[in-house]
Design a protein around this motif. Structure first.
Motif, PDB file in Angstrom:
ATOM      1  N   ALA A   1     -12.645  -7.263   6.408  1.00 53.07           N
ATOM      2  CA  ALA A   1     -11.825  -7.470   7.608  1.00 53.07           C
ATOM      3  C   ALA A   1     -12.343  -8.607   8.477  1.00 53.07           C
ATOM      4  CB  ALA A   1     -11.765  -6.185   8.421  1.00 53.07           C
ATOM      5  N   GLN A   2     -13.649  -8.820   8.459  1.00 54.96           N
ATOM      6  CA  GLN A   2     -14.260  -9.912   9.219  1.00 54.96           C
ATOM      7  C   GLN A   2     -13.816  -9.912  10.685  1.00 54.96           C
ATOM      8  OE1 GLN A   2     -13.497 -13.495   6.978  1.00 54.96           O
ATOM      9  NE2 GLN A   2     -14.982 -12.947   5.399  1.00 54.96           N
ATOM     10  N   ASP A   3     -14.125  -8.796  11.345  1.00 51.27           N
ATOM     11  CA  ASP A   3     -13.893  -8.624  12.784  1.00 51.27           C
ATOM     12  C   ASP A   3     -12.439  -8.396  13.179  1.00 51.27           C
ATOM     13  OD1 ASP A   3     -16.630  -8.850  13.353  1.00 51.27           O
ATOM     14  OD2 ASP A   3     -16.494 -11.037  13.409  1.00 51.27           O
ATOM     15  N   LYS A   4     -11.530  -8.295  12.225  1.00 53.82           N
ATOM     16  CA  LYS A   4     -10.146  -7.964  12.565  1.00 53.82           C
ATOM     17  C   LYS A   4     -10.038  -6.463  12.867  1.00 53.82           C
ATOM     18  CE  LYS A   4      -8.062 -11.363   9.419  1.00 53.82           C
ATOM     19  NZ  LYS A   4      -7.201 -11.496   8.203  1.00 53.82           N
ATOM     20  N   SER A   5      -9.146  -6.105  13.773  1.00 49.17           N
ATOM     21  CA  SER A   5      -8.852  -4.695  13.998  1.00 49.17           C
ATOM     22  C   SER A   5      -8.110  -4.155  12.773  1.00 49.17           C
ATOM     23  CB  SER A   5      -7.979  -4.525  15.242  1.00 49.17           C
ATOM     24  OG  SER A   5      -8.656  -4.981  16.395  1.00 49.17           O
ATOM     25  N   VAL A   6      -8.280  -2.865  12.485  1.00 47.10           N
ATOM     26  CA  VAL A   6      -7.665  -2.289  11.294  1.00 47.10           C
ATOM     27  C   VAL A   6      -7.040  -0.922  11.581  1.00 47.10           C
ATOM     28  CG1 VAL A   6      -9.245  -3.468   9.709  1.00 47.10           C
ATOM     29  CG2 VAL A   6      -9.802  -1.164  10.522  1.00 47.10           C
TER      30      VAL A   6
ATOM     31  N   LYS B   1     -20.210  -1.948  15.178  1.00 47.88           N
ATOM     32  CA  LYS B   1     -19.765  -2.934  16.159  1.00 47.88           C
ATOM     33  C   LYS B   1     -18.818  -3.967  15.559  1.00 47.88           C
ATOM     34  CE  LYS B   1     -23.954  -2.496  18.989  1.00 47.88           C
ATOM     35  NZ  LYS B   1     -23.263  -1.641  19.967  1.00 47.88           N
ATOM     36  N   ASN B   2     -18.915  -4.182  14.238  1.00 56.55           N
ATOM     37  CA  ASN B   2     -18.059  -5.185  13.614  1.00 56.55           C
ATOM     38  C   ASN B   2     -16.838  -4.561  12.936  1.00 56.55           C
ATOM     39  OD1 ASN B   2     -19.655  -3.909  11.762  1.00 56.55           O
ATOM     40  ND2 ASN B   2     -20.193  -5.755  10.611  1.00 56.55           N
ATOM     41  N   VAL B   3     -16.519  -3.297  13.273  1.00 60.13           N
ATOM     42  CA  VAL B   3     -15.329  -2.619  12.752  1.00 60.13           C
ATOM     43  C   VAL B   3     -14.568  -2.025  13.930  1.00 60.13           C
ATOM     44  CG1 VAL B   3     -14.442  -0.746  11.325  1.00 60.13           C
ATOM     45  CG2 VAL B   3     -16.396  -2.080  10.528  1.00 60.13           C
ATOM     46  N   ASP B   4     -13.353  -2.519  14.157  1.00 59.93           N
ATOM     47  CA  ASP B   4     -12.514  -2.030  15.252  1.00 59.93           C
ATOM     48  C   ASP B   4     -11.332  -1.266  14.660  1.00 59.93           C
ATOM     49  OD1 ASP B   4     -11.297  -1.634  17.739  1.00 59.93           O
ATOM     50  OD2 ASP B   4     -10.148  -3.498  17.553  1.00 59.93           O
ATOM     51  N   VAL B   5     -11.413   0.053  14.701  1.00 59.06           N
ATOM     52  CA  VAL B   5     -10.348   0.891  14.146  1.00 59.06           C
ATOM     53  C   VAL B   5      -9.338   1.204  15.241  1.00 59.06           C
ATOM     54  CG1 VAL B   5      -9.786   3.070  13.021  1.00 59.06           C
ATOM     55  CG2 VAL B   5     -11.947   1.911  12.486  1.00 59.06           C
ATOM     56  N   ARG B   6      -8.085   0.865  14.983  1.00 58.11           N
ATOM     57  CA  ARG B   6      -7.035   1.130  15.970  1.00 58.11           C
ATOM     58  C   ARG B   6      -6.329   2.447  15.712  1.00 58.11           C
ATOM     59  NH1 ARG B   6      -5.672  -3.393  18.929  1.00 58.11           N
ATOM     60  NH2 ARG B   6      -4.598  -1.840  20.193  1.00 58.11           N
ATOM     61  N   SER B   7      -6.257   2.855  14.450  1.00 63.84           N
ATOM     62  CA  SER B   7      -5.604   4.130  14.130  1.00 63.84           C
ATOM     63  C   SER B   7      -6.156   4.697  12.835  1.00 63.84           C
ATOM     64  CB  SER B   7      -4.082   3.950  14.012  1.00 63.84           C
ATOM     65  OG  SER B   7      -3.752   3.262  12.815  1.00 63.84           O
ATOM     66  N   LEU B   8      -6.036   6.017  12.705  1.00 55.54           N
ATOM     67  CA  LEU B   8      -6.407   6.720  11.470  1.00 55.54           C
ATOM     68  C   LEU B   8      -5.264   7.649  11.093  1.00 55.54           C
ATOM     69  CD1 LEU B   8      -8.252   7.737   9.200  1.00 55.54           C
ATOM     70  CD2 LEU B   8      -9.292   9.310  10.863  1.00 55.54           C
ATOM     71  N   VAL B   9      -4.718   7.440   9.906  1.00 52.77           N
ATOM     72  CA  VAL B   9      -3.682   8.313   9.370  1.00 52.77           C
ATOM     73  C   VAL B   9      -4.291   9.084   8.207  1.00 52.77           C
ATOM     74  CG1 VAL B   9      -1.376   8.471   8.371  1.00 52.77           C
ATOM     75  CG2 VAL B   9      -1.924   6.604   9.956  1.00 52.77           C
ATOM     76  N   THR B  10      -4.371  10.396   8.316  1.00 51.08           N
ATOM     77  CA  THR B  10      -4.937  11.195   7.229  1.00 51.08           C
ATOM     78  C   THR B  10      -3.813  11.898   6.472  1.00 51.08           C
ATOM     79  OG1 THR B  10      -5.324  13.106   8.685  1.00 51.08           O
ATOM     80  CG2 THR B  10      -7.122  11.536   8.428  1.00 51.08           C
ATOM     81  N   VAL B  11      -3.918  11.893   5.157  1.00 42.21           N
ATOM     82  CA  VAL B  11      -2.921  12.491   4.275  1.00 42.21           C
ATOM     83  C   VAL B  11      -3.591  13.610   3.487  1.00 42.21           C
ATOM     84  CG1 VAL B  11      -1.298  12.071   2.394  1.00 42.21           C
ATOM     85  CG2 VAL B  11      -1.706  10.278   4.103  1.00 42.21           C
TER      86      VAL B  11
END
Length: 328
Positions: free
Chosen positions: A133-138, A160-170
């Protein structure tokens, strides 16, 4: 590659169970009195029932603004090379990755230790996301145990280098699985070390298994793993009728039905709920959810005029569409 080609080229191949060894009883099955689902009050807790909403691929889906990370479950993989590369690779997310990319979604397929502990898997998940991801939000879409890995990474590791915006669990076992309880009870503490030694002898970790019990999840993991208020949490569950005689999920489905209620063969609807619950996929098994659909079953349905009611590719395209409409 068009969405139509993605769908047709990956549908209806013979199903291979990732968990067949864990779906056969180690000892003769105990007597569990199964209640008819039509009389089961737990059916009232299914939330929105999704019967055929994902039977076909729509003409258009909105693309989310952030990349999507696909996180696999227990004994899973991103890509499995067969016969030293002489045969086509086997993909955990069969056709799903290609379809998402064909719709303009940037996809990251994470690979974590297949049977490692949640902690081990979460660490690898964080490293894999950061590297690509290289610092992109995911946004993360996780199947089964992958949802637990992601929750641990978000709440505990907080890279710090991982910005999670949402988590969808299945179909993630947020409250554990009664079948995991059953296996440990049947194995017994005396025989557990020898079984673990065998598993480790073939190069596999054993950390995941005990962490999937209901006691561990409800008394340890969940109290110690609060949600991050900056992350959006969504979830889906699934349920299916009792599998046929030779299905690897037949025994597990029966046990979970008795003790937890409607389930997909490995994870109950009740255990799948986390955050904003989007609904229960009806007539869908744990492997159907990743497009490892049993070809014979769908052929028989077609012969009897029932047709298909679930297309995993349509389902994940719709999840991506939902994320886009949530401005994610």
């Amino acid at each position: 590659m068009s969405l139509l080609r993605c769908a047709t080229s990956h549908r209806h191949r013979p199903s291979i169970s990732l968990l067949s060894a864990w779906s056969e009883p180690l000892l003769p099955l105990r007597s569990y009195a199964t209640q008819h689902q039509s009389d089961d009050p737990r059916l009232k807790d299914l939330g929105k029932q999704l019967h055929n909403e994902y039977a076909v691929i729509k003409d258009h889906y909105v693309t989310p603004k952030f990349p999507v990370v696909l996180a696999h479950g227990l004994l899973g993989f991103a890509e499995l090379q067969v016969a030293g590369g002489w045969l086509p690779a086997i993909h955990y997310w069969r056709g799903i990755t290609d379809a998402l990319r064909a719709n303009g979604v940037e996809v990251i397929t994470a690979a974590v230790p297949p049977s490692g502990s949640i902690e081990q898997r979460a660490e690898k998940l964080a490293h894999g996301i950061a590297k690509v991801a290289q610092d992109k939000s995911v946004n993360i879409i996780a199947h089964s145990m992958g949802g637990l890995d992601a929750r641990y990474m978000i709440s505990h590791l907080q890279p710090k280098n991982v910005d999670v915006r949402s988590l969808v669990t299945v179909a993630s076992p947020h409250r554990g699985s009664a079948f995991a309880d059953y296996l440990f009870e049947e194995i017994g503490q005396d025989r557990l070390p020898s079984i673990y030694k065998f598993v480790e002898g073939v190069g596999m970790d054993t950390g995941a298994f005990e962490q999937l019990t209901r006691r561990y999840m409800t008394e340890n993991f969940n109290p110690q793993t609060p949600d991050d208020p900056t992350v959006r949490y969504f979830s889906y569950g699934a349920m299916t009728d009792r599998p046929p005689l030779f299905s690897p999920f037949r025994h597990s489905h029966r046990i979970i039905t008795d003790l937890e209620g409607p389930n997909d063969g490995l994870v109950s609807v009740a255990s799948s709920k986390w955050g904003s619950y989007k609904g229960t996929l009806v007539g869908v098994s744990h492997l159907d959810l990743i497009n490892w659909t049993n070809r014979l079953r769908w052929t028989l349905r077609k012969w009897t005029g029932q047709g298909e009611t679930f297309n995993a590719i349509a389902f994940y395209l719709d999840i991506a569409d939902m994320l886009a409409k949530e401005d994610l």
